[in-house]
Write a protein that holds these residues in place. Structure first.
Motif, PDB file in Angstrom:
ATOM      1  N   LEU A 286       4.649  -2.105 -13.940  1.00  0.00           N
ATOM      2  CA  LEU A 286       4.875  -2.869 -12.710  1.00  0.00           C
ATOM      3  C   LEU A 286       6.309  -2.740 -12.229  1.00  0.00           C
ATOM      4  O   LEU A 286       6.559  -2.581 -11.037  1.00  0.00           O
ATOM      5  CB  LEU A 286       4.534  -4.349 -12.953  1.00  0.00           C
ATOM      6  CG  LEU A 286       3.078  -4.659 -13.284  1.00  0.00           C
ATOM      7  CD1 LEU A 286       2.914  -6.116 -13.687  1.00  0.00           C
ATOM      8  CD2 LEU A 286       2.171  -4.336 -12.099  1.00  0.00           C
ATOM      9  N   TRP A 287       7.264  -2.877 -13.155  1.00  0.00           N
ATOM     10  CA  TRP A 287       8.662  -2.687 -12.795  1.00  0.00           C
ATOM     11  C   TRP A 287       9.453  -2.199 -14.005  1.00  0.00           C
ATOM     12  O   TRP A 287       9.114  -2.483 -15.153  1.00  0.00           O
ATOM     13  CB  TRP A 287       9.275  -3.974 -12.226  1.00  0.00           C
ATOM     14  CG  TRP A 287       9.467  -5.081 -13.218  1.00  0.00           C
ATOM     15  CD1 TRP A 287      10.512  -5.238 -14.084  1.00  0.00           C
ATOM     16  CD2 TRP A 287       8.591  -6.198 -13.468  1.00  0.00           C
ATOM     17  NE1 TRP A 287      10.354  -6.365 -14.848  1.00  0.00           N
ATOM     18  CE2 TRP A 287       9.181  -6.973 -14.492  1.00  0.00           C
ATOM     19  CE3 TRP A 287       7.376  -6.600 -12.929  1.00  0.00           C
ATOM     20  CZ2 TRP A 287       8.588  -8.133 -14.974  1.00  0.00           C
ATOM     21  CZ3 TRP A 287       6.796  -7.757 -13.411  1.00  0.00           C
ATOM     22  CH2 TRP A 287       7.394  -8.514 -14.420  1.00  0.00           C
ATOM     23  N   GLU A 288      10.509  -1.443 -13.691  1.00  0.00           N
ATOM     24  CA  GLU A 288      11.388  -0.898 -14.730  1.00  0.00           C
ATOM     25  C   GLU A 288      12.266  -2.005 -15.310  1.00  0.00           C
ATOM     26  O   GLU A 288      12.273  -3.129 -14.820  1.00  0.00           O
ATOM     27  CB  GLU A 288      12.268   0.205 -14.127  1.00  0.00           C
ATOM     28  CG  GLU A 288      11.518   1.402 -13.568  1.00  0.00           C
ATOM     29  CD  GLU A 288      11.030   2.334 -14.669  1.00  0.00           C
ATOM     30  OE1 GLU A 288      11.281   2.049 -15.862  1.00  0.00           O
ATOM     31  OE2 GLU A 288      10.390   3.343 -14.326  1.00  0.00           O
ATOM     32  N   VAL A 300      14.878 -19.689  -5.899  1.00  0.00           N
ATOM     33  CA  VAL A 300      14.699 -18.240  -5.912  1.00  0.00           C
ATOM     34  C   VAL A 300      13.304 -17.886  -5.420  1.00  0.00           C
ATOM     35  O   VAL A 300      12.303 -18.338  -5.979  1.00  0.00           O
ATOM     36  CB  VAL A 300      14.894 -17.669  -7.339  1.00  0.00           C
ATOM     37  CG1 VAL A 300      14.823 -16.144  -7.311  1.00  0.00           C
ATOM     38  CG2 VAL A 300      16.221 -18.130  -7.927  1.00  0.00           C
ATOM     39  N   ALA A 301      13.244 -17.051  -4.380  1.00  0.00           N
ATOM     40  CA  ALA A 301      11.960 -16.565  -3.884  1.00  0.00           C
ATOM     41  C   ALA A 301      11.672 -15.208  -4.510  1.00  0.00           C
ATOM     42  O   ALA A 301      12.521 -14.309  -4.495  1.00  0.00           O
ATOM     43  CB  ALA A 301      11.995 -16.439  -2.367  1.00  0.00           C
ATOM     44  N   LEU A 302      10.483 -15.070  -5.045  1.00  0.00           N
ATOM     45  CA  LEU A 302      10.028 -13.813  -5.641  1.00  0.00           C
ATOM     46  C   LEU A 302       9.060 -13.178  -4.650  1.00  0.00           C
ATOM     47  O   LEU A 302       7.983 -13.728  -4.384  1.00  0.00           O
ATOM     48  CB  LEU A 302       9.347 -14.099  -6.980  1.00  0.00           C
ATOM     49  CG  LEU A 302       8.882 -12.922  -7.830  1.00  0.00           C
ATOM     50  CD1 LEU A 302      10.042 -12.020  -8.197  1.00  0.00           C
ATOM     51  CD2 LEU A 302       8.198 -13.429  -9.090  1.00  0.00           C
ATOM     52  N   ILE A 303       9.460 -12.044  -4.070  1.00  0.00           N
ATOM     53  CA  ILE A 303       8.648 -11.426  -3.018  1.00  0.00           C
ATOM     54  C   ILE A 303       8.264 -10.010  -3.414  1.00  0.00           C
ATOM     55  O   ILE A 303       8.890  -9.390  -4.263  1.00  0.00           O
ATOM     56  CB  ILE A 303       9.382 -11.427  -1.658  1.00  0.00           C
ATOM     57  CG1 ILE A 303      10.666 -10.577  -1.729  1.00  0.00           C
ATOM     58  CG2 ILE A 303       9.720 -12.850  -1.229  1.00  0.00           C
ATOM     59  CD1 ILE A 303      11.373 -10.436  -0.384  1.00  0.00           C
ATOM     60  N   GLY A 304       7.223  -9.521  -2.785  1.00  0.00           N
ATOM     61  CA  GLY A 304       6.733  -8.172  -3.064  1.00  0.00           C
ATOM     62  C   GLY A 304       5.284  -8.055  -2.648  1.00  0.00           C
ATOM     63  O   GLY A 304       4.609  -9.048  -2.380  1.00  0.00           O
ATOM     64  N   SER A 308       2.212  -6.214  -7.142  1.00  0.00           N
ATOM     65  CA  SER A 308       3.499  -5.668  -7.591  1.00  0.00           C
ATOM     66  C   SER A 308       3.998  -6.309  -8.879  1.00  0.00           C
ATOM     67  O   SER A 308       4.904  -5.788  -9.524  1.00  0.00           O
ATOM     68  CB  SER A 308       4.565  -5.819  -6.495  1.00  0.00           C
ATOM     69  OG  SER A 308       4.774  -7.196  -6.183  1.00  0.00           O
ATOM     70  N   GLY A 309       3.420  -7.463  -9.271  1.00  0.00           N
ATOM     71  CA  GLY A 309       3.795  -8.072 -10.543  1.00  0.00           C
ATOM     72  C   GLY A 309       4.498  -9.405 -10.443  1.00  0.00           C
ATOM     73  O   GLY A 309       5.137  -9.845 -11.398  1.00  0.00           O
ATOM     74  N   ALA A 452      13.289  -9.286  -5.149  1.00  0.00           N
ATOM     75  CA  ALA A 452      12.319  -8.472  -4.419  1.00  0.00           C
ATOM     76  C   ALA A 452      11.798  -7.348  -5.307  1.00  0.00           C
ATOM     77  O   ALA A 452      12.586  -6.544  -5.816  1.00  0.00           O
ATOM     78  CB  ALA A 452      12.953  -7.898  -3.160  1.00  0.00           C
ATOM     79  N   ILE A 453      10.471  -7.317  -5.488  1.00  0.00           N
ATOM     80  CA  ILE A 453       9.853  -6.245  -6.277  1.00  0.00           C
ATOM     81  C   ILE A 453       9.402  -5.155  -5.314  1.00  0.00           C
ATOM     82  O   ILE A 453       8.592  -5.398  -4.415  1.00  0.00           O
ATOM     83  CB  ILE A 453       8.641  -6.760  -7.087  1.00  0.00           C
ATOM     84  CG1 ILE A 453       9.050  -7.960  -7.950  1.00  0.00           C
ATOM     85  CG2 ILE A 453       8.063  -5.652  -7.949  1.00  0.00           C
ATOM     86  CD1 ILE A 453       7.892  -8.561  -8.753  1.00  0.00           C
ATOM     87  N   ASP A 454       9.942  -3.966  -5.508  1.00  0.00           N
ATOM     88  CA  ASP A 454       9.625  -2.858  -4.602  1.00  0.00           C
ATOM     89  C   ASP A 454       9.736  -1.541  -5.353  1.00  0.00           C
ATOM     90  O   ASP A 454      10.756  -1.275  -6.015  1.00  0.00           O
ATOM     91  CB  ASP A 454      10.595  -2.868  -3.406  1.00  0.00           C
ATOM     92  CG  ASP A 454      10.282  -1.762  -2.412  1.00  0.00           C
ATOM     93  OD1 ASP A 454       9.088  -1.556  -2.110  1.00  0.00           O
ATOM     94  OD2 ASP A 454      11.227  -1.088  -1.952  1.00  0.00           O
ATOM     95  N   ASN A 455       8.678  -0.734  -5.247  1.00  0.00           N
ATOM     96  CA  ASN A 455       8.687   0.598  -5.842  1.00  0.00           C
ATOM     97  C   ASN A 455       9.051   0.562  -7.328  1.00  0.00           C
ATOM     98  O   ASN A 455       9.900   1.307  -7.801  1.00  0.00           O
ATOM     99  CB  ASN A 455       9.660   1.514  -5.076  1.00  0.00           C
ATOM    100  CG  ASN A 455       9.427   2.978  -5.376  1.00  0.00           C
ATOM    101  OD1 ASN A 455       8.329   3.374  -5.747  1.00  0.00           O
ATOM    102  ND2 ASN A 455      10.476   3.779  -5.243  1.00  0.00           N
TER     103      ASN A 455
END
Length: 532
Positions: A286-288, A300-304, A308-309, A452-455
C-alpha cells in the motif's frame, strides 16, 4: 418547461406527517440541491418524484422520464464501498432521462472521484435534484436549494453558499425583530407601571390644596375622574401589550469545551511516532516505508484514493504495530462505520455515559449539538437510523475518557447540520484527532495537518487543507537543510519522550543530536560563505 409538478402534497409516515407541499415545480434545466436534517424526508421526496412512493394526499403530475440513483448501494464482498458506488453511478449515467434524482451520490467516493462526478454532471442536460451532505459538491452544481424544515419545503435561489448567506440574513433580521420586540414590550410595561402609580396617587388630595380651594373646585370628583382616566389608559396599554406579536429568541448553542485526560502532559508534544512503517493489504504493497510523528492537539486528515490504505494506517496505530510508538499517557478511541462502540440494547444516553467521566451537563450539550434533544437521549440505539447511530457513536467518543481519536470516515451518513456540529466539536476538543474524510468543506474547516497517500507513498503537509491544495510542488531542497530539519524533528521527539519517561539512553541520544545539529549548522554556514 415544467417537468414535474407537485400540488397540495401531504406525505405521512405511520401517524406522522413528514412534510407538506402546497405548489412546487421542477423545470427543465433546474439543478436543485435538497437539504434537511436526517429524517426530515429527503429520500421520501425523491421516491415520491420517482413514483416509487405515493403521497397521502395531493397530486404529482409528471411530464418527463425520471431516473433515481438510490442511496443504498448493493453490497458485494469483492468490491470496496467506493468501487460499488462508482459502478452504480456509471450505470445510472449511461441512461438518458429528463430528470435525474441522486440520493447521496458522493457517499464512499474519494475526493478524486467526487470531482470526476462533478465534471460528469456539469456536462449533462437533464434537470437534477441532488441530496448530498457535501457542501462543496452542492456549490459546484446547484442553482437552487430546496430545504425541508419543520415539515415544509422552502426554496432558495443559488448554490449552497448563497443559501447559507440567505439563512444568515434571515437570522440577523429575526435577531433585530427580537430586540425590537423586547424594546417595545419593555416600553409598554413601563408605561403601565407609571400609569398605575399615577392612578394610585390620584385618590389623594394634594397637600397644598386648601379646604376652600377643594370646596370651589370639587377635589374628590376631579381626582376620581382623573383616576378613572388613568385606569382606562392602563387597560388600553395592556391591550396593546397583549396584542403585541411575540418574537421568540433564537436559541444560542452553548460553547463546548471538553476536558481531555492527561491534556497538559500531551499538548504540543510528540505522542505518536512511526519509524519505517510500511503498509500491506495481504501481499499487496500500500505504501513504502514512512517516518512520521503526531503531536498532542494535532488535527490530522488522512487523505487518498479508495483502496490506498487509509483504514490500514489507522489500524496500524490502533494496534501499535511494528514501528509504531505511542506515549504511555495516550488513550485511543476508535470510530469505524461498523459502529462497534455502541451497545444497541442500551439507550443513547447510557451508551455515552458508560465511558465518560464528564459532567452530565456537558454530555447533554454534546448530544444536543448532534441533534439529540430532551427525551431523544432515552431512545434505545436499536431504533435509530444509520445517520443517528453515527452521531451517537461520535458523541460517545468525544466525551469518553480518551485523548486521541482515530475516526474512519465519520462524515458519511451525516446531514449538513450534523457535519457543522461535528466541526464545532473538533474546535472544542483539545485532544488529538487523526481522521479519514473525503468531504472537502469539512477538511477545510477542521484540519491542521495533512497525511496524503499517493502512488504508494505518504506525504505530510503542515497546514490547512486549503493551503495544501494551493501549495507549490516540492522544490529540490538543499540536502544539508533536509538533514538539519530531520535532526531538529528528532530532537523535539526525544525531548518529548524524556519528559514522559527519562532514561540515560535517551539523554545520551539527546546530546548526540545536539552535537549533530551544531555540526550541520556549521557546514551550512560554510557553504553559504563559499557561494558568496
Amino acid at each position: 418547461m415544467v417537468l414535474i409538478h407537485l400540488q397540495d402534497i401531504q406525505f405521512d409516515v405511520k401517524d406522522r406527517t413528514l412534510f407538506t407541499i402546497d405548489n412546487l415545480s421542477i423545470h427543465q434545466g433546474n439543478r436543485i440541491g435538497l437539504v434537511g436534517r436526517n429524517g426530515s424526508g429527503k429520500t421520501s421526496l425523491l421516491h415520491l418524484l420517482a413514483k416509487e412512493a405515493a403521497p397521502s394526499a395531493g397530486t404529482v403530475i409528471t411530464h418527463s422520464s425520471v431516473s433515481l440513483l438510490p442511496q443504498l448501494k448493493p453490497k458485494t464482498a469483492a468490491k470496496s464501498g467506493g468501487e460499488i458506488s462508482q459502478a452504480v453511478i456509471d450505470e445510472a449515467l449511461s441512461r438518458e432521462t429528463d430528470v435525474l434524482l441522486a440520493d447521496e451520490p458522493t457517499t464512499h467516493l474519494d475526493t478524486g472521484n467526487v470531482e470526476k462526478l462533478e465534471q460528469q454532471l456539469r456536462q449533462r442536460r437533464e434537470a437534477m435534484i441532488i441530496v448530498s451532505h457535501d457542501r462543496a459538491f452542492l456549490d459546484a452544481l446547484c442553482t437552487q436549494i430546496w430545504e425541508i424544515e419543520d415539515g415544509s419545503v422552502h426554496v432558495y435561489p443559488g448554490n449552497y453558499t448563497d443559501y447559507e448567506q440567505q439563512k444568515e440574513k434571515a437570522r440577523n433580521h429575526r435577531e433585530k425583530e427580537y430586540e425590537k420586540y423586547l424594546k417595545t414590550k419593555k416600553h409598554l410595561e413601563e408605561a403601565i407601571r407609571q400609569k398605575e402609580q399615577k392612578a394610585h396617587k390620584a385618590v389623594k388630595k394634594p397637600k397644598n390644596t386648601s379646604k376652600s380651594e377643594a370646596k370651589i373646585t370639587g377635589a374628590k370628583p376631579y381626582f376620581a375622574k382623573k383616576q378613572k382616566k388613568l385606569n382606562q389608559d392602563v387597560k388600553s396599554i395592556q391591550t396593546r401589550l397583549e396584542q403585541l406579536e411575540e418574537v421568540e429568541k433564537i436559541k444560542e448553542l452553548p460553547p463546548v469545551k471538553m476536558q481531555v485526560v492527561q491534556e497538559e502532559s500531551l499538548q504540543n508534544r510528540t505522542i505518536i511516532r512511526g519509524e519505517k512503517v510500511r503498509g500491506y493489504a495481504g501481499s499487496r504493497l500500500l505504501w513504502e516505508e514512512f517516518d512520521f510523528s503526531i503531536a498532542g492537539g494535532d488535527k490530522v486528515a488522512l487523505i487518498g484514493r479508495n483502496g490506498s490504505g487509509k483504514t490500514t494506517f489507522l489500524r496500524r496505530i490502533l494496534d501499535e504495530a511494528e514501528g509504531i510508538h505511542v506515549a504511555p499517557p495516550v488513550s485511543i478511541g476508535y470510530f469505524s462505520q461498523m459502529l462497534e462502540v455502541l451497545d444497541v440494547q442500551r439507550s443513547i444516553l447510557d451508551n455515552v455515559r458508560s465511558t465518560s467521566s464528564q459532567e452530565q451537563t456537558l454530555i447533554r450539550t454534546v448530544l444536543g449539538r448532534l441533534g439529540f434533544f430532551q427525551d431523544d437521549v432515552f431512545k434505545p440505539v436499536a431504533v435509530l437510523s444509520g445517520g443517528e447511530r453515527v452521531k451517537a457513536a461520535l458523541a460517545k467518543l468525544f466525551v469518553s475518557d480518551v485523548n486521541v481519536l482515530l475516526l474512519d470516515e465519520p462524515t458519511n451518513y451525516l446531514d449538513i447540520n450534523a457535519l457543522e456540529a461535528l466541526e464545532s466539536l473538533f474546535t472544542g476538543y483539545s485532544g488529538t484527532v487523526l481522521f479519514v474524510s473525503h468531504d472537502r468543506r469539512f477538511l477545510e474547516n477542521t484540519t491542521t495537518r495533512i497525511f496524503a497517500i499517493d502512488n504508494k507513498s505518504i506525504h505530510t503537509f503542515e497546514g490547512s487543507y486549503q493551503a495544501y491544495l494551493h501549495a507549490e510542488p516540492d522544490q529540490e531542497h538543499e540536502p544539508l537543510e533536509d538533514e538539519l530539519l530531520k535532526v531538529e524533528t528528532n530532537i523535539s521527539d526525544v525531548l518529548s519522550r524524556l519528559s514522559m519517561k527519562p532514561s540515560a539512553e535517551l539523554d545520551e541520544e539527546f546530546q548526540r543530536l545536539l552535537r549533530q545539529k551544531k555540526e550541520l549548522k556549521k557546514q551550512l554556514e560554510e557553504k553559504v560563505k563559499h557561494e558568496y
